[in-house]
Design a protein around this motif. Sequence first.
Motif, PDB file in Angstrom:
ATOM      1  N   VAL A 199       0.841  -1.197   0.000  1.00 32.94           N
ATOM      2  CA  VAL A 199       0.000   0.000   0.000  1.00 32.94           C
ATOM      3  C   VAL A 199       0.881   1.254   0.000  1.00 32.94           C
ATOM      4  N   PHE A 200       1.942   1.220   0.818  1.00 32.86           N
ATOM      5  CA  PHE A 200       2.823   2.384   0.917  1.00 32.86           C
ATOM      6  C   PHE A 200       3.604   2.616  -0.376  1.00 32.86           C
ATOM      7  N   PHE A 201       4.299   1.578  -0.860  1.00 37.21           N
ATOM      8  CA  PHE A 201       5.189   1.763  -2.007  1.00 37.21           C
ATOM      9  C   PHE A 201       4.419   1.949  -3.312  1.00 37.21           C
ATOM     10  N   VAL A 229      16.824  -1.507   5.720  1.00 30.67           N
ATOM     11  CA  VAL A 229      16.292  -2.049   4.463  1.00 30.67           C
ATOM     12  C   VAL A 229      15.130  -1.197   3.958  1.00 30.67           C
ATOM     13  N   THR A 230      14.323  -0.673   4.888  1.00 31.68           N
ATOM     14  CA  THR A 230      13.228   0.209   4.479  1.00 31.68           C
ATOM     15  C   THR A 230      13.777   1.466   3.816  1.00 31.68           C
ATOM     16  N   ALA A 231      14.842   2.006   4.418  1.00 36.66           N
ATOM     17  CA  ALA A 231      15.474   3.188   3.824  1.00 36.66           C
ATOM     18  C   ALA A 231      16.018   2.869   2.429  1.00 36.66           C
ATOM     19  N   VAL A 232      16.658   1.705   2.301  1.00 39.97           N
ATOM     20  CA  VAL A 232      17.179   1.288   0.993  1.00 39.97           C
ATOM     21  C   VAL A 232      16.035   1.092  -0.003  1.00 39.97           C
ATOM     22  N   SER A 233      14.921   0.518   0.471  1.00 43.24           N
ATOM     23  CA  SER A 233      13.762   0.286  -0.405  1.00 43.24           C
ATOM     24  C   SER A 233      13.169   1.594  -0.897  1.00 43.24           C
ATOM     25  N   ILE A 234      13.113   2.582  -0.012  1.00 45.98           N
ATOM     26  CA  ILE A 234      12.599   3.895  -0.419  1.00 45.98           C
ATOM     27  C   ILE A 234      13.541   4.524  -1.451  1.00 45.98           C
ATOM     28  N   PHE A 235      14.839   4.427  -1.192  1.00 42.83           N
ATOM     29  CA  PHE A 235      15.822   4.945  -2.150  1.00 42.83           C
ATOM     30  C   PHE A 235      15.690   4.224  -3.493  1.00 42.83           C
ATOM     31  N   PHE A 236      15.512   2.908  -3.417  1.00 40.10           N
ATOM     32  CA  PHE A 236      15.342   2.098  -4.631  1.00 40.10           C
ATOM     33  C   PHE A 236      14.094   2.527  -5.396  1.00 40.10           C
ATOM     34  N   ALA A 237      13.012   2.805  -4.646  1.00 39.48           N
ATOM     35  CA  ALA A 237      11.766   3.241  -5.276  1.00 39.48           C
ATOM     36  C   ALA A 237      11.964   4.575  -5.996  1.00 39.48           C
ATOM     37  N   VAL A 238      12.685   5.487  -5.346  1.00 35.44           N
ATOM     38  CA  VAL A 238      12.954   6.786  -5.971  1.00 35.44           C
ATOM     39  C   VAL A 238      13.771   6.609  -7.245  1.00 35.44           C
ATOM     40  N   MET A 239      14.809   5.759  -7.165  1.00 37.58           N
ATOM     41  CA  MET A 239      15.666   5.538  -8.326  1.00 37.58           C
ATOM     42  C   MET A 239      14.898   4.874  -9.472  1.00 37.58           C
ATOM     43  N   ILE A 240      13.913   4.047  -9.139  1.00 40.03           N
ATOM     44  CA  ILE A 240      13.084   3.419 -10.176  1.00 40.03           C
ATOM     45  C   ILE A 240      12.211   4.467 -10.868  1.00 40.03           C
ATOM     46  N   MET A 241      11.684   5.391 -10.076  1.00 42.39           N
ATOM     47  CA  MET A 241      10.715   6.343 -10.608  1.00 42.39           C
ATOM     48  C   MET A 241      11.355   7.548 -11.294  1.00 42.39           C
ATOM     49  N   LEU A 242      12.602   7.845 -10.969  1.00 42.53           N
ATOM     50  CA  LEU A 242      13.242   9.036 -11.551  1.00 42.53           C
ATOM     51  C   LEU A 242      13.328   9.009 -13.077  1.00 42.53           C
ATOM     52  N   PRO A 243      13.800   7.919 -13.694  1.00 45.56           N
ATOM     53  CA  PRO A 243      13.881   7.921 -15.161  1.00 45.56           C
ATOM     54  C   PRO A 243      12.485   7.951 -15.785  1.00 45.56           C
ATOM     55  N   ASN A 244      12.228   8.919 -16.613  1.00 43.08           N
ATOM     56  CA  ASN A 244      10.934   9.004 -17.285  1.00 43.08           C
ATOM     57  C   ASN A 244      11.062   9.828 -18.563  1.00 43.08           C
ATOM     58  N   VAL A 245      10.098   9.692 -19.420  1.00 44.54           N
ATOM     59  CA  VAL A 245      10.040  10.470 -20.659  1.00 44.54           C
ATOM     60  C   VAL A 245       8.688  11.171 -20.685  1.00 44.54           C
ATOM     61  N   ARG A 246       8.739  12.514 -20.909  1.00 44.08           N
ATOM     62  CA  ARG A 246       7.510  13.310 -20.880  1.00 44.08           C
ATOM     63  C   ARG A 246       7.291  13.937 -22.257  1.00 44.08           C
ATOM     64  N   PHE A 247       6.196  13.598 -22.867  1.00 43.06           N
ATOM     65  CA  PHE A 247       5.844  14.153 -24.181  1.00 43.06           C
ATOM     66  C   PHE A 247       4.794  15.261 -23.981  1.00 43.06           C
ATOM     67  N   TYR A 248       5.179  16.465 -24.403  1.00 42.34           N
ATOM     68  CA  TYR A 248       4.258  17.590 -24.345  1.00 42.34           C
ATOM     69  C   TYR A 248       3.756  17.906 -25.764  1.00 42.34           C
ATOM     70  N   LYS A 249       3.003  18.993 -25.896  1.00 42.38           N
ATOM     71  CA  LYS A 249       2.433  19.356 -27.201  1.00 42.38           C
ATOM     72  C   LYS A 249       3.511  19.666 -28.229  1.00 42.38           C
TER      73      LYS A 249
END
Length: 450
Positions: free
Chosen positions: A263-265, A343-363
């Motif tokens: 639920v949290f992650f 491990v929770t701290a590492v998991s949060i860091f891991f979650a951030v690192m997973i979410m950082l890479p992204n591609v944003r298409f605008y108009k």
Amino acid sequence: MFTNEFILLCQAYAKSRTDVLDESTEDSKKLCKYSIEFQSYILEFRYMKKASVFYKPGSLYCVLKLRKNSAVYYHLTDIIPFLEHKTFKSCYFWNIESPERLKCCFKSLESTLTDILSQIEPFLSDDTVLKEALFQSYKTVYNLKPRDIDFEKIDNIDDFAHGYFLHLQKARDGYIFSRYCNFKPYALLLKNKTAKALAKYEKLNQKNKLLEYEKALTAHVCDSETREFHAFDPGCDTSVAYKFMSPVSGLKAFVLCFAVASVFFCGFCAVWNLIASAGTLVFLSAPWYAGFMCAALCSIFGAIAFFMYMPNKHLSKTERKNFERLFISKAEKKAAFIVFVLVTAVSIFFAVMIMLPNVRFYKDSLEFDDSSYNYSRIDSVYYIDARYGPSGNRIERGSYVILFDDKTSLDLDGYASVDYTEKEVLPLLKANGFEVSFADSERDLPWYTE
């Protein structure tokens, strides 16, 4: 654990006797011994506080030394087979989680001991039959050859046999305890799975691996009308401890921790994507359910840290607390919690690192990493059938690649599947006038470099 209670029970037993010559206590981190010297023999009660290779935590039993000037002592199960009136109540107790349980187990052991001592007089003058059977059990258990040890010399402190025998005797204590605790045939008997237990004992008998007590025990079970075996008085049975430490309990702890962590992650990933995708036409990033990976990593250690707090319908709150204290030390609880936090701290860091890479298409543009490009800067769009790994191996996995006029590229592999790209991204690119070209791999792109 309950060392003081154990000592008080031993003192009370000694006080109840009129023939005690001396008493002594030997207390260590794992084991407390209370010796009571009588006119002809020495009785030693033992309380194992912590678990070891052969012992369960909170274990109780006793041994008898029938010759004060001898190194040899006997477990009660070494003596019982040679008594006229045999008792098959357990002489060993384990997983004692409370003072009340300890008192009950000590009372049961005391009752068995009283029965044995009332018949022991003949062996105080001549224990030859006991000693022969005992030495035979050493030969059976340790597969000893005549040249390995001379049992006639074990009381000569200057002979090698003395030290070697003391070493074997100490090792045998744990072996004998486990033989009447978690040894498979005996454990089956305790569960009244008599047929299976007797079958296993028969196989041991065929290999000449049965101890004398086991021979008497199996004969007793076979001769009983119901073929049932009751080793413990109700107050001494700690089989409920297995409800606390069972794999099922561990699995429940993991599932509960995983549900909370998910639920949290997953919520964290979903909110992150919601914020990061604001104003975009198409947004490519790790999906919200990537949070399950972080939740799983976190839950493995969370189940360990919070195992003792898991609800258990088989145990009351007091029983659960008692077994927690028995099986899990304060140091272990603290270590588990610290590891869980890390491990929770590492998991949060891991979650951030997973979410950082992204591609944003605008108009009018697209952004990824720290780069921003207008669609006018796109040189071409390719679909490649495969790629090559660092070691030069070909990987058959297709993806779309966008090439820019500054000779950089954006491989959409890892951001979105081919199907999702074709559904969401290609219409946007085609609307801006771009058509897809095809290439075998990234090596065939216009400005490929190693």
